[in-house]
Motif scaffolding. Structure first.
Motif, short mmCIF file in Angstrom:
data_model
loop_
_atom_site.label_atom_id
_atom_site.label_comp_id
_atom_site.label_asym_id
_atom_site.label_seq_id
_atom_site.Cartn_x
_atom_site.Cartn_y
_atom_site.Cartn_z
N LEU A 148 0.83 -1.21 0.00
CA LEU A 148 0.00 0.00 0.00
C LEU A 148 0.86 1.26 0.00
CD1 LEU A 148 -2.84 -0.96 2.50
CD2 LEU A 148 -3.10 -0.51 0.07
N LEU A 149 1.92 1.25 0.80
CA LEU A 149 2.79 2.42 0.87
C LEU A 149 3.51 2.65 -0.46
CD1 LEU A 149 4.35 1.96 4.43
CD2 LEU A 149 2.60 3.59 3.73
N GLU A 150 3.96 1.55 -1.09
CA GLU A 150 4.63 1.70 -2.38
C GLU A 150 3.67 2.24 -3.43
OE1 GLU A 150 6.16 -2.16 -3.19
OE2 GLU A 150 7.86 -2.00 -1.79
N THR A 151 2.43 1.73 -3.41
CA THR A 151 1.42 2.22 -4.35
C THR A 151 1.13 3.70 -4.12
OG1 THR A 151 0.42 0.02 -4.45
CG2 THR A 151 -0.91 1.86 -5.24
N GLU A 152 1.04 4.10 -2.83
CA GLU A 152 0.77 5.49 -2.50
C GLU A 152 1.91 6.39 -2.98
OE1 GLU A 152 -0.81 8.98 -1.03
OE2 GLU A 152 -1.70 7.04 -1.45
N ASP A 153 3.15 5.97 -2.74
CA ASP A 153 4.30 6.77 -3.18
C ASP A 153 4.29 6.93 -4.70
OD1 ASP A 153 5.14 7.05 -0.59
OD2 ASP A 153 6.53 5.35 -0.67
N LEU A 154 3.97 5.86 -5.40
CA LEU A 154 3.91 5.93 -6.86
C LEU A 154 2.81 6.89 -7.32
CD1 LEU A 154 4.82 4.93 -9.64
CD2 LEU A 154 3.22 3.01 -9.38
N GLY A 155 1.65 6.81 -6.65
CA GLY A 155 0.55 7.72 -7.00
C GLY A 155 0.91 9.17 -6.76
N VAL A 156 1.57 9.45 -5.63
CA VAL A 156 1.98 10.82 -5.32
C VAL A 156 2.97 11.32 -6.36
CG1 VAL A 156 3.22 12.26 -3.66
CG2 VAL A 156 1.50 10.66 -2.86
N SER A 157 3.91 10.46 -6.74
CA SER A 157 4.91 10.86 -7.74
C SER A 157 4.24 11.17 -9.08
CB SER A 157 5.93 9.73 -7.92
OG SER A 157 6.86 10.05 -8.92
N ILE A 158 3.27 10.35 -9.48
CA ILE A 158 2.57 10.58 -10.74
C ILE A 158 1.78 11.88 -10.68
CG2 ILE A 158 0.73 9.72 -12.23
CD1 ILE A 158 1.67 6.89 -11.54
N LEU A 159 1.10 12.13 -9.55
CA LEU A 159 0.33 13.36 -9.41
C LEU A 159 1.23 14.59 -9.47
CD1 LEU A 159 -2.25 12.39 -6.63
CD2 LEU A 159 -2.71 12.81 -9.04
N GLN A 160 2.39 14.51 -8.83
CA GLN A 160 3.32 15.64 -8.87
C GLN A 160 3.83 15.89 -10.29
OE1 GLN A 160 6.27 14.52 -5.98
NE2 GLN A 160 5.10 15.35 -4.25
N ASP A 161 4.11 14.78 -11.03
CA ASP A 161 4.55 14.95 -12.42
C ASP A 161 3.46 15.59 -13.27
OD1 ASP A 161 6.98 13.82 -11.80
OD2 ASP A 161 6.44 11.81 -12.48
N LEU A 162 2.21 15.13 -13.07
CA LEU A 162 1.10 15.69 -13.83
C LEU A 162 0.90 17.17 -13.49
CD1 LEU A 162 -1.50 12.77 -13.63
CD2 LEU A 162 -0.19 13.50 -15.62
N GLN A 163 1.06 17.50 -12.19
CA GLN A 163 0.92 18.89 -11.79
C GLN A 163 1.98 19.76 -12.46
OE1 GLN A 163 -1.42 20.27 -10.02
NE2 GLN A 163 -0.56 22.32 -9.80
N GLY A 164 3.22 19.25 -12.47
CA GLY A 164 4.29 20.00 -13.12
C GLY A 164 4.05 20.16 -14.62
N GLN A 165 3.55 19.11 -15.27
CA GLN A 165 3.26 19.20 -16.70
C GLN A 165 2.14 20.19 -16.97
OE1 GLN A 165 2.51 15.22 -18.08
NE2 GLN A 165 4.56 14.50 -17.55
N ARG A 166 1.12 20.20 -16.10
CA ARG A 166 0.02 21.13 -16.29
C ARG A 166 0.50 22.58 -16.14
NH1 ARG A 166 -5.23 20.24 -12.72
NH2 ARG A 166 -3.70 20.60 -11.07
N GLU A 167 1.37 22.82 -15.15
CA GLU A 167 1.90 24.17 -14.98
C GLU A 167 2.75 24.59 -16.18
OE1 GLU A 167 3.95 24.05 -11.31
OE2 GLU A 167 2.15 24.04 -10.07
N THR A 168 3.51 23.64 -16.71
CA THR A 168 4.30 23.94 -17.90
C THR A 168 3.41 24.31 -19.08
OG1 THR A 168 6.05 22.42 -17.17
CG2 THR A 168 6.04 23.04 -19.49
N ILE A 169 2.31 23.56 -19.24
CA ILE A 169 1.38 23.85 -20.33
C ILE A 169 0.74 25.22 -20.14
CG2 ILE A 169 -0.83 23.15 -21.36
CD1 ILE A 169 0.00 20.24 -20.80
N GLU A 170 0.38 25.53 -18.89
CA GLU A 170 -0.23 26.84 -18.63
C GLU A 170 0.75 27.97 -18.93
OE1 GLU A 170 -1.60 26.73 -14.63
OE2 GLU A 170 -3.40 25.57 -15.10
#
Length: 225
Positions: A148-170
């Motif tokens: 569960l912890l590994e899955t959570e860490d992976l999800g957080v990493s993906i969300l942070q990457d998506l957030q960074g990509q969205r800011e770059t697009i903006e």
């Protein structure tokens, strides 16, 4: 800063504190009933925090002033990270409660089995079997919690990457809007320059015609004399 956004912040902090108290309560609870009550309260508080983060997100993106919007988005990023940590702590508390409940149940079963088998001398074998079952159950719970912890860490990493990509697009979109404005202004300047060039050309032709007529008049006048 938006007053609505600030009210969401205060509520988030209150629920966050409640989750921390609930996690401590699960760790120190003396019985399964108390642990279960704390676990349910944690689950409800986490749901409230998730809802507040979504509301803060909508509120921040509805603001048009960059001077106000940017600090709100920065705070929102911190709250999302805090929410991920709270969810991870909540899962660890739930797993800990389940592990403790399973251990207590096995110990109670062992005690009942030992009491029933004391008369036929099977106490030692029953205790060993119960201990082994307890160890296997604990290992399975630890493996599940680790996954569960590994899955959570992976999800957080993906969300942070998506957030960074969205800011770059903006930012790219804002840069494109700025480029469009610059191109529009340049087009107007070029159009004005073209009109002025045309006017200058007509003026030159007019002056040249007048000079030609004047010269021709002088020549005719001399020849006539």
């Amino acid at each position: 800063m938006s007053a609505i956004f600030e009210s969401y912040e205060r509520e988030f902090c209150e629920f966050s504190s409640s989750i921390h108290r609930g996690v401590d309560g699960v760790k120190t609870a003396a019985d399964a009933t108390t642990r279960g009550r704390h676990a349910k309260a944690i689950e409800a508080d986490v749901a409230e925090c998730e809802a507040l983060v979504r509301r803060m997100d909508l509120e921040a993106r509805s603001v048009s002033d960059p001077a106000v919007k940017t600090p709100m988005l920065n705070k929102l990023r911190d709250y999302k990270s805090e929410l991920a940590k709270l969810k991870r702590d909540a899962r660890e508390a739930s797993a800990k409660a389940a592990e403790t409940d399973a251990r207590d149940e096995l110990l109670n079963t062992a005690e009942r089995g030992n009491a029933a088998g004391a008369s036929d001398g099977g106490m030692s074998g029953q205790a060993m079997e119960t201990t082994e079952r307890l160890a296997r159950t604990g290992e399975r719970i630890k493996d599940s919690r680790r996954s569960l912890l590994e899955t959570e860490d992976l999800g957080v990493s993906i969300l942070q990457d998506l957030q960074g990509q969205r800011e770059t697009i903006e930012r790219s979109r804002e840069a494109l809007h700025g480029a469009d404005d610059t191109i529009g202004r340049s087009r107007k300047i070029l159009s004005n320059m073209s009109r002025r060039a045309q006017a200058n050309k007509f003026a030159f032709y007019g002056v040249s015609a007048l000079l030609f007529i004047a010269i021709l008049t002088v020549i005719v006048h001399r020849w006539s004399r």
